[in-house]
Design an enzyme around this catalytic site. Sequence first.
Site, mmCIF file in Angstrom:
data_model
loop_
_atom_site.group_PDB
_atom_site.id
_atom_site.type_symbol
_atom_site.label_atom_id
_atom_site.label_comp_id
_atom_site.label_asym_id
_atom_site.label_seq_id
_atom_site.Cartn_x
_atom_site.Cartn_y
_atom_site.Cartn_z
ATOM 1 N N GLY A 1 50.764 28.825 -20.003
ATOM 2 C CA GLY A 1 51.408 29.077 -21.294
ATOM 3 C C GLY A 1 52.056 30.449 -21.374
ATOM 4 O O GLY A 1 52.574 30.845 -22.416
ATOM 5 N N PRO B 1 47.928 23.316 -9.102
ATOM 6 C CA PRO B 1 47.240 22.670 -10.230
ATOM 7 C C PRO B 1 47.608 23.276 -11.579
ATOM 8 O O PRO B 1 47.369 22.663 -12.615
ATOM 9 C CB PRO B 1 45.751 22.901 -9.905
ATOM 10 C CG PRO B 1 45.744 24.154 -9.084
ATOM 11 C CD PRO B 1 46.999 24.095 -8.260
ATOM 12 N N LEU B 2 48.184 24.484 -11.537
ATOM 13 C CA LEU B 2 48.644 25.108 -12.783
ATOM 14 C C LEU B 2 50.157 24.988 -12.908
ATOM 15 O O LEU B 2 50.772 25.703 -13.712
ATOM 16 C CB LEU B 2 48.232 26.596 -12.809
ATOM 17 C CG LEU B 2 46.725 26.841 -12.765
ATOM 18 C CD1 LEU B 2 46.402 28.322 -12.587
ATOM 19 C CD2 LEU B 2 46.079 26.301 -14.046
ATOM 20 N N ALA B 3 50.748 24.095 -12.112
ATOM 21 C CA ALA B 3 52.209 23.969 -12.065
ATOM 22 C C ALA B 3 52.830 25.351 -11.842
ATOM 23 O O ALA B 3 53.768 25.747 -12.536
ATOM 24 C CB ALA B 3 52.745 23.270 -13.310
ATOM 25 N N GLN B 4 52.262 26.064 -10.887
ATOM 26 C CA GLN B 4 52.708 27.406 -10.482
ATOM 27 C C GLN B 4 52.676 28.402 -11.652
ATOM 28 O O GLN B 4 53.434 29.361 -11.668
ATOM 29 C CB GLN B 4 54.084 27.339 -9.819
ATOM 30 C CG GLN B 4 54.040 26.495 -8.526
ATOM 31 C CD GLN B 4 55.189 26.739 -7.582
ATOM 32 O OE1 GLN B 4 56.277 27.108 -8.022
ATOM 33 N NE2 GLN B 4 54.957 26.537 -6.289
ATOM 34 N N GLY B 5 51.798 28.185 -12.598
ATOM 35 C CA GLY B 5 51.635 29.140 -13.709
ATOM 36 C C GLY B 5 52.200 28.632 -15.014
ATOM 37 O O GLY B 5 51.901 29.165 -16.082
ATOM 38 N N LEU B 6 53.010 27.579 -14.968
ATOM 39 C CA LEU B 6 53.588 27.033 -16.207
ATOM 40 C C LEU B 6 52.490 26.676 -17.208
ATOM 41 O O LEU B 6 52.607 26.951 -18.400
ATOM 42 C CB LEU B 6 54.411 25.766 -15.888
ATOM 43 C CG LEU B 6 54.938 25.026 -17.110
ATOM 44 C CD1 LEU B 6 56.213 25.697 -17.618
ATOM 45 C CD2 LEU B 6 55.210 23.559 -16.817
ATOM 46 N N LEU B 7 51.384 26.093 -16.709
ATOM 47 C CA LEU B 7 50.347 25.582 -17.608
ATOM 48 C C LEU B 7 49.446 26.692 -18.155
ATOM 49 O O LEU B 7 48.539 26.421 -18.943
ATOM 50 C CB LEU B 7 49.523 24.495 -16.896
ATOM 51 C CG LEU B 7 50.346 23.268 -16.463
ATOM 52 C CD1 LEU B 7 49.493 22.287 -15.646
ATOM 53 C CD2 LEU B 7 50.949 22.547 -17.668
ATOM 54 N N TYR C 1 52.392 30.220 5.791
ATOM 55 C CA TYR C 1 52.341 31.188 4.676
ATOM 56 C C TYR C 1 52.456 32.619 5.220
ATOM 57 O O TYR C 1 51.567 33.110 5.929
ATOM 58 C CB TYR C 1 51.039 31.051 3.874
ATOM 59 C CG TYR C 1 50.858 29.701 3.185
ATOM 60 C CD1 TYR C 1 51.919 28.821 2.988
ATOM 61 C CD2 TYR C 1 49.605 29.308 2.734
ATOM 62 C CE1 TYR C 1 51.744 27.591 2.358
ATOM 63 C CE2 TYR C 1 49.412 28.081 2.101
ATOM 64 C CZ TYR C 1 50.495 27.224 1.931
ATOM 65 O OH TYR C 1 50.301 26.008 1.308
#
Length: 321
Positions: A206, A198-204, A58
Site C-alpha cells: 500500500g 508475494p507482495l507483488a513487488q511491494g504493491l500490496l 541474481y
Amino acid sequence: MRYVDVGGIKLSAIGLGCWQFGSREWGYGNEYAEGEAVAITQRALDLGINLIDTAEIYGFGRSERIVGRAIAHRRGEAFVATKLYPVLPVEPVIKQRASASAARLGVAEIDLYQVHWPNPVVPIGWTMRGLAKLRRDGLIRHVGVSNFSLAQWRRAEADLGAPVLSNQVQYSLAVRQPDRELVPWAQANDRLVIAYSPLAQGLLSGRYDGTNTPGGVRSTNSLFLPENIAKAGELLTALREIASAHDAKPAQVALAWLLRRPNVVVIPGASSVAQLEANAEAAELDLSDDEDSRLTGASDRFSPKSGPAALPDLVKARLRR
Ligand SMILES: NC(=O)c1ccc[n+]([C@@H]2O[C@H](COP(=O)([O-])OP(=O)(O)OC[C@H]3O[C@@H](n4cnc5c(N)ncnc54)[C@H](OP(=O)(O)O)[C@@H]3O)[C@@H](O)[C@H]2O)c1
C-alpha cells in the site's frame, strides 16, 4: 515461526527472497548489498526462517556470495535454495554450474536446486538426467522447478523418476493463476508451491499510490502503472482495513492470505531488517474466513492492464523518468 511439512522436510512458512542482494535492477546500492543484506539473512535465521532463496543469475553470483557469507557459521539453520539459469541445461553444464553455486554459497550440498525457467528448446528430460546425477553424487538434496506449468512439472517428475519437490511461481493477491491447478495438485501430492513476488513487488504494502512509482525492475512491472494502482483500490482498501483490525500492516495481511493456502510457502524480499521482521511476524497472523473471502473477492475483481496493452504506458512512464 510456523512450518510446513512437505516431502519429509520442514520449511518455514515465511522464507527469504534474496534477488535484491547485489542485484543492480533493484537499485538498493552497495551499502545494502554489503551490510543490510547480511543482517537481513542473519535476522531471518534468528527468527526461525530456514528457507533462503537465491539464484545464480541474481547479481550474477553476488546474491549467492552474500547468502554464503551470512550463513557461514550457521549452515545447519538454513535450507538453501538456489536456481540454475537454464542456458544449455544438460549434464556437464549443470554439474559445472551447480558446483559454482555451491562454492559461492559455501555449502557442500545445495538443499534445493531449482530450474529457474523451462527451456523451450532443451527437453526437460535432459536436464532431469543431469539433476538426478547431482543428487546421486550428493551435490544437491532436492530438485525443484520454477515458472513451470502443471504439465511441465509432472513431465519433469516423470523424467526425474522421483518427486520434484517444489514449483516456484509468481503468486499473490495480485496474481492468482497458481490457485487453479498448481496449489490443488501440490496439496494432493505432498509437493510445495513457493510463492514468489508475494507482495507483488511491494504493491500490496500500500506504499505506492501512482505518484511514487519505484524505479529499477519495478518500472517495467505493469502493476505499478498509476491506472493499475487505481484499479487495485478495492484490494488495497481491504488490506488496510483488515490490517488495522489486527493491529498489523497490509503487507502482513497479504502474506497471511497466501499462507491460508495449503502447501504454500512465501519468499518475500526485504529492503530492510525491519521489513524482514514484519514479514516473519505475518506467520502468526490468523485471518478469519470472512476476511479471507473479502480479500479473495477484491482480488477476483482486480483486473490490471497487462501484456501488450500495457506496453505503451510502460514506455511513456519510462521516458518521463
Ligand atoms: N523464480 C523466479 O522467476 C522469481 C522471480 C521473482 C522473484 N523471485 C524470488 O522471490 C523473491 C521475492 O519476490 P520479489 O522480490 O520479486 O517481490 P516481493 O517479495 O513481492 O517484494 C519485495 C519488495 O517489497 C517491499 N517489501 C517487502 N517487505 C515489506 C514490508 N513488510 N512492508 C512494506 N514493503 C515491503 C520491498 O521493497 P521496497 O521497500 O523498496 O518497496 C521489497 O524489496 C525474490 O527475492 C526472489 O528470491 C523468483
